[in-house]
Write a protein that holds these residues in place. Structure first.
Motif, mmCIF file in Angstrom:
data_model
loop_
_atom_site.group_PDB
_atom_site.id
_atom_site.type_symbol
_atom_site.label_atom_id
_atom_site.label_comp_id
_atom_site.label_asym_id
_atom_site.label_seq_id
_atom_site.Cartn_x
_atom_site.Cartn_y
_atom_site.Cartn_z
ATOM 1 N N UNK A 258 0.852 -1.178 0.000
ATOM 2 C CA UNK A 258 0.000 0.000 0.000
ATOM 3 C C UNK A 258 0.892 1.233 0.000
ATOM 4 N N UNK A 259 0.697 2.100 -0.983
ATOM 5 C CA UNK A 259 1.551 3.280 -1.131
ATOM 6 C C UNK A 259 0.975 4.451 -0.342
ATOM 7 N N UNK A 260 1.761 5.027 0.570
ATOM 8 C CA UNK A 260 1.257 6.195 1.314
ATOM 9 C C UNK A 260 1.233 7.438 0.435
ATOM 10 N N UNK A 261 0.462 8.412 0.841
ATOM 11 C CA UNK A 261 0.401 9.677 0.125
ATOM 12 C C UNK A 261 1.720 10.427 0.290
ATOM 13 N N UNK A 262 2.315 10.814 -0.833
ATOM 14 C CA UNK A 262 3.544 11.608 -0.856
ATOM 15 C C UNK A 262 3.385 12.679 -1.931
ATOM 16 N N UNK A 263 4.282 13.667 -1.963
ATOM 17 C CA UNK A 263 4.187 14.676 -3.020
ATOM 18 C C UNK A 263 4.211 14.060 -4.424
ATOM 19 N N UNK A 264 4.963 12.966 -4.596
ATOM 20 C CA UNK A 264 5.023 12.328 -5.915
ATOM 21 C C UNK A 264 3.879 11.351 -6.146
#
Length: 333
Positions: free
Chosen positions: A65-71
């Motif tokens: 699961x990918x966390x929210x980041x600027x990219x």
């Protein structure tokens, strides 16, 4: 031209369902994927036909699961969002299994039976990379029922642990989770754990591996294992997988530079000197946020993965290629 590897090949880390979630079709050839790749800036190396061509029999397939980041602003911001991503990826693995493209493996006996059948599709053991999909440690049993056998508590920082470029110990909830993993015999993947979290976890005493971690003695940074960490993993009977990302193989390498395959062999030899060849394996992480533009020179697609074996002692090659993972999976899963 090197002789193709024909022995057992097992990979400790592939983000298959995550790639599918980005829109990649893994059912065709690599060239077909590259011609219509929805992921910009990466030269894809992994599809199911490519893995079969390479001779891959089993992998640890992630629920990442990918966390929210600027990219990646569409990533998760809470446990509910993380769980939704992981469940969608789990559903993808089941759809692939229904289509005959993979076979999910959840026990040592499953692995033994699978490896006895040369016509079987790719075997996949589920590894949760980053524990945020668990709302609380009480969720662990449900994920085990769904087939998860290995969990890495961190990626960057999570609600459970400090991680890559995010120093910190296990949180109180993280300690509870690792204790539950120990009691349920769920293996802890130490890859991405910060030092403080690693030693907190080691003290609690779960089974440990590092599915995809190179040696910090050769490349600085908390993404990589210290010599003492490698010894601690080996002391639990665990195995360490080598990552095929160039900047993880030589110190101070720019992200755009590719290193010789010999750099992979250097990490393998370093680990072997610490813990023995029987604890060294592959954890390529191929197409895990990078493609052939960042792999070692000569690794142009997944079928080139075994090339590093030619640089290792003859007696160590079959173990590193897959025998060491096979032994661990059959004994531990």
């Amino acid at each position: 031209m090197t002789t193709p590897w024909t022995g057992l090949l097992i990979d400790g880390h592939l983000d298959l369902a995550f790639n599918a979630g980005m829109g990649r079709d893994l059912t065709g050839t690599v060239m077909q994927l590259r011609a219509a790749d929805p992921v910009p800036g990466q030269v894809a190396t992994v599809t199911f036909p490519e893995l079969r061509e390479a001779g891959l029999r089993v992998c640890l397939g992630t629920l990442f699961a990918a966390p929210s980041t600027p990219s990646m602003p569409a990533g998760y911001t809470d446990a509910r969002g993380a769980a939704a991503q992981a469940l969608a990826q789990l559903d993808q693995y089941h759809r692939w299994q229904d289509a005959g493209l993979i076979r999910l493996l959840s026990s040592g006996a499953d692995v033994t039976t699978h490896l006895s059948d040369p016509a079987a599709p790719l075997g996949v053991v589920l590894l949760m990379e980053g524990a945020d999909p668990l709302h609380t440690p009480d969720d662990l049993a449900r994920w085990v029922e769904r087939g998860v056998r290995i969990i890495g508590p961190a990626w960057g920082a999570t609600r459970y642990a400090g991680g890559t470029d995010a120093p910190g110990p296990l949180t109180s909830t993280g300690r509870e989770l690792v204790g539950a993993m120990r009691d349920l015999k769920v293996t802890l993947d130490a890859s991405h754990l910060d030092d403080a979290s690693f030693w907190d976890a080691a003290e609690i005493g779960p089974r440990m591996i590092a599915s995809h971690s190179n040696a910090r003695a050769l490349v600085p940074g908390n993404r990589h294992l210290t010599d003492d960490m490698a010894r601690a993993i080996a002391a639990t009977g665990g195995v360490i997988g080598l990552v095929y990302l160039s900047r993880f193989l030589r110190a101070s390498v720019p992200d755009s530079e590719r290193v010789p395959v010999e750099a992979l062999a250097e990490h393998a030899r370093h680990y072997a000197g610490l813990v023995g060849w029987e604890r060294v394996a592959l954890g390529t992480d191929m197409d895990g946020g990078f493609g052939a533009e960042k792999t070692p020179l000569g690794i142009e697609s997944y079928r080139d993965v075994p090339d590093v074996l030619n640089l290792l002692p003859v007696e160590a090659r079959s173990g590193v290629a897959g025998g060491n993972w096979a032994r661990w999976l059959e004994a531990t899963l």
